[in-house]
Motif scaffolding. Structure first.
Motif, mmCIF file in Angstrom:
data_model
loop_
_atom_site.group_PDB
_atom_site.id
_atom_site.type_symbol
_atom_site.label_atom_id
_atom_site.label_comp_id
_atom_site.label_asym_id
_atom_site.label_seq_id
_atom_site.Cartn_x
_atom_site.Cartn_y
_atom_site.Cartn_z
ATOM 1 N N ASN A 199 0.827 -1.213 0.000
ATOM 2 C CA ASN A 199 0.000 0.000 0.000
ATOM 3 C C ASN A 199 0.861 1.262 0.000
ATOM 4 O O ASN A 199 0.486 2.266 -0.618
ATOM 5 N N THR A 200 1.996 1.212 0.682
ATOM 6 C CA THR A 200 2.897 2.364 0.691
ATOM 7 C C THR A 200 3.463 2.612 -0.700
ATOM 8 O O THR A 200 3.540 3.758 -1.166
ATOM 9 N N SER A 201 3.851 1.546 -1.375
ATOM 10 C CA SER A 201 4.393 1.676 -2.729
ATOM 11 C C SER A 201 3.345 2.227 -3.687
ATOM 12 O O SER A 201 3.653 3.075 -4.532
ATOM 13 N N ILE A 202 2.123 1.754 -3.570
ATOM 14 C CA ILE A 202 1.047 2.245 -4.436
ATOM 15 C C ILE A 202 0.768 3.716 -4.158
ATOM 16 O O ILE A 202 0.575 4.516 -5.085
ATOM 17 N N GLN A 203 0.782 4.080 -2.871
ATOM 18 C CA GLN A 203 0.542 5.472 -2.497
ATOM 19 C C GLN A 203 1.614 6.406 -3.076
ATOM 20 O O GLN A 203 1.317 7.464 -3.625
ATOM 21 N N LEU A 204 2.873 5.981 -2.976
ATOM 22 C CA LEU A 204 3.987 6.832 -3.391
ATOM 23 C C LEU A 204 4.228 6.799 -4.900
ATOM 24 O O LEU A 204 4.553 7.826 -5.497
ATOM 25 N N LEU A 205 4.091 5.636 -5.516
ATOM 26 C CA LEU A 205 4.477 5.474 -6.912
ATOM 27 C C LEU A 205 3.317 5.469 -7.905
ATOM 28 O O LEU A 205 3.550 5.527 -9.097
ATOM 29 N N VAL A 206 2.100 5.395 -7.383
ATOM 30 C CA VAL A 206 0.937 5.352 -8.291
ATOM 31 C C VAL A 206 -0.040 6.489 -7.986
ATOM 32 O O VAL A 206 -0.283 7.360 -8.824
ATOM 33 N N ASP A 207 -0.599 6.466 -6.765
ATOM 34 C CA ASP A 207 -1.623 7.456 -6.433
ATOM 35 C C ASP A 207 -1.097 8.891 -6.518
ATOM 36 O O ASP A 207 -1.869 9.823 -6.833
ATOM 37 N N SER A 208 0.176 9.088 -6.247
ATOM 38 C CA SER A 208 0.739 10.434 -6.308
ATOM 39 C C SER A 208 0.847 10.936 -7.749
ATOM 40 O O SER A 208 1.000 12.131 -7.980
ATOM 41 N N LEU A 209 0.752 10.012 -8.717
ATOM 42 C CA LEU A 209 0.885 10.383 -10.124
ATOM 43 C C LEU A 209 -0.427 10.498 -10.871
ATOM 44 O O LEU A 209 -0.553 11.246 -11.836
ATOM 45 N N VAL A 210 -1.416 9.716 -10.427
ATOM 46 C CA VAL A 210 -2.679 9.660 -11.169
ATOM 47 C C VAL A 210 -3.446 10.966 -11.036
ATOM 48 O O VAL A 210 -3.601 11.510 -9.945
ATOM 49 N N ILE A 211 -3.900 11.463 -12.154
ATOM 50 C CA ILE A 211 -4.694 12.704 -12.166
ATOM 51 C C ILE A 211 -6.159 12.355 -12.024
ATOM 52 O O ILE A 211 -6.673 11.576 -12.818
#
Length: 211
Positions: A199-211
């Motif tokens: 979940n941390t990886s998704i938060q930092l590497l995915v959710d932070s990028l998705v518009i």
């Protein structure tokens, strides 16, 4: 008669592939513990519960077997990345890729450590693959991520470094297993710890990028 011959040939091929896979699995365990130079074919034969001569029937040398192990490891790693395409939703695609990478790190930590050892030694046995198929695949996926950026689906980011970051984070839990467990008292075998890492990886590497 011809149909029977083809069926028999297919069955033989399947048996050969199964036997090779069995030997590769045993070799992975030994190579990951001792490396190419330290491993002996007798140890691999013992791990596989077959004779050394039987191994040489399928793999003509220790080096050939070592490369086969590395190629299998790399193939397993690249399959999830290979499935990523421009038509996918970027969040789902990146999330799925990270999930698959974590699963591999949990399931095959020995494979990750063996690959890391080969890379740290300058990849003498894998360089043609790194500069060939791997480089081409990464270039293709960089274009996919750049396409998502152009379509305003994710924020501008260096696509190749995003891929490198995903590799670094997910493989850390295998390559630095001892450090991770010493510091946190946990590994990916712990369900809560594994979920928190994912979940941390998704938060930092995915959710932070998705518009």
């Amino acid at each position: 008669m011809r149909e029977y011959a083809l069926r028999e040939e297919t069955e033989v091929s399947a048996k050969v592939l199964k036997k090779k896979e069995h030997i590769i699995n045993a070799a992975l365990i030994v190579f990951s513990q001792k490396g190419l130079n330290g491993a002996r074919m007798e140890e691999i034969a013992e791990e596989a519960h077959i004779s050394k001569s039987n191994i040489f029937y399928y793999f003509k040398s220790k080096e050939v077997l070592y490369v086969a192990v590395l190629e299998r490891v790399l193939s397993n790693w690249l399959s999830p990345l290979d499935r990523m395409n421009i038509n996918q939703d970027p969040r789902n695609a990146l999330k799925t890729y990270i999930e698959e990478k974590y699963k591999i790190s949990k399931k095959s930590p020995a494979a990750s450590r063996l690959y890391a050892l080969e890379i740290m030694q300058g990849a003498p046995h894998l360089m043609p693959i790194l500069k060939g198929p791997l480089k081409s695949l990464v270039k293709e996926k960089v274009a996919v991520i750049d396409g998502w950026i152009a379509e305003n689906k994710i924020k501008p980011v260096s696509a190749i470094h995003l891929i490198f970051h995903i590799w670094a984070v997910t493989q850390h839990y295998s390559d630095f297993f001892t450090q991770t467990e010493a510091v946190s008292n946990h590994s990916l075998r712990n369900k809560k710890f594994a979920n928190d890492a994912l979940n941390t990886s998704i938060q930092l590497l995915v959710d932070s990028l998705v518009i």
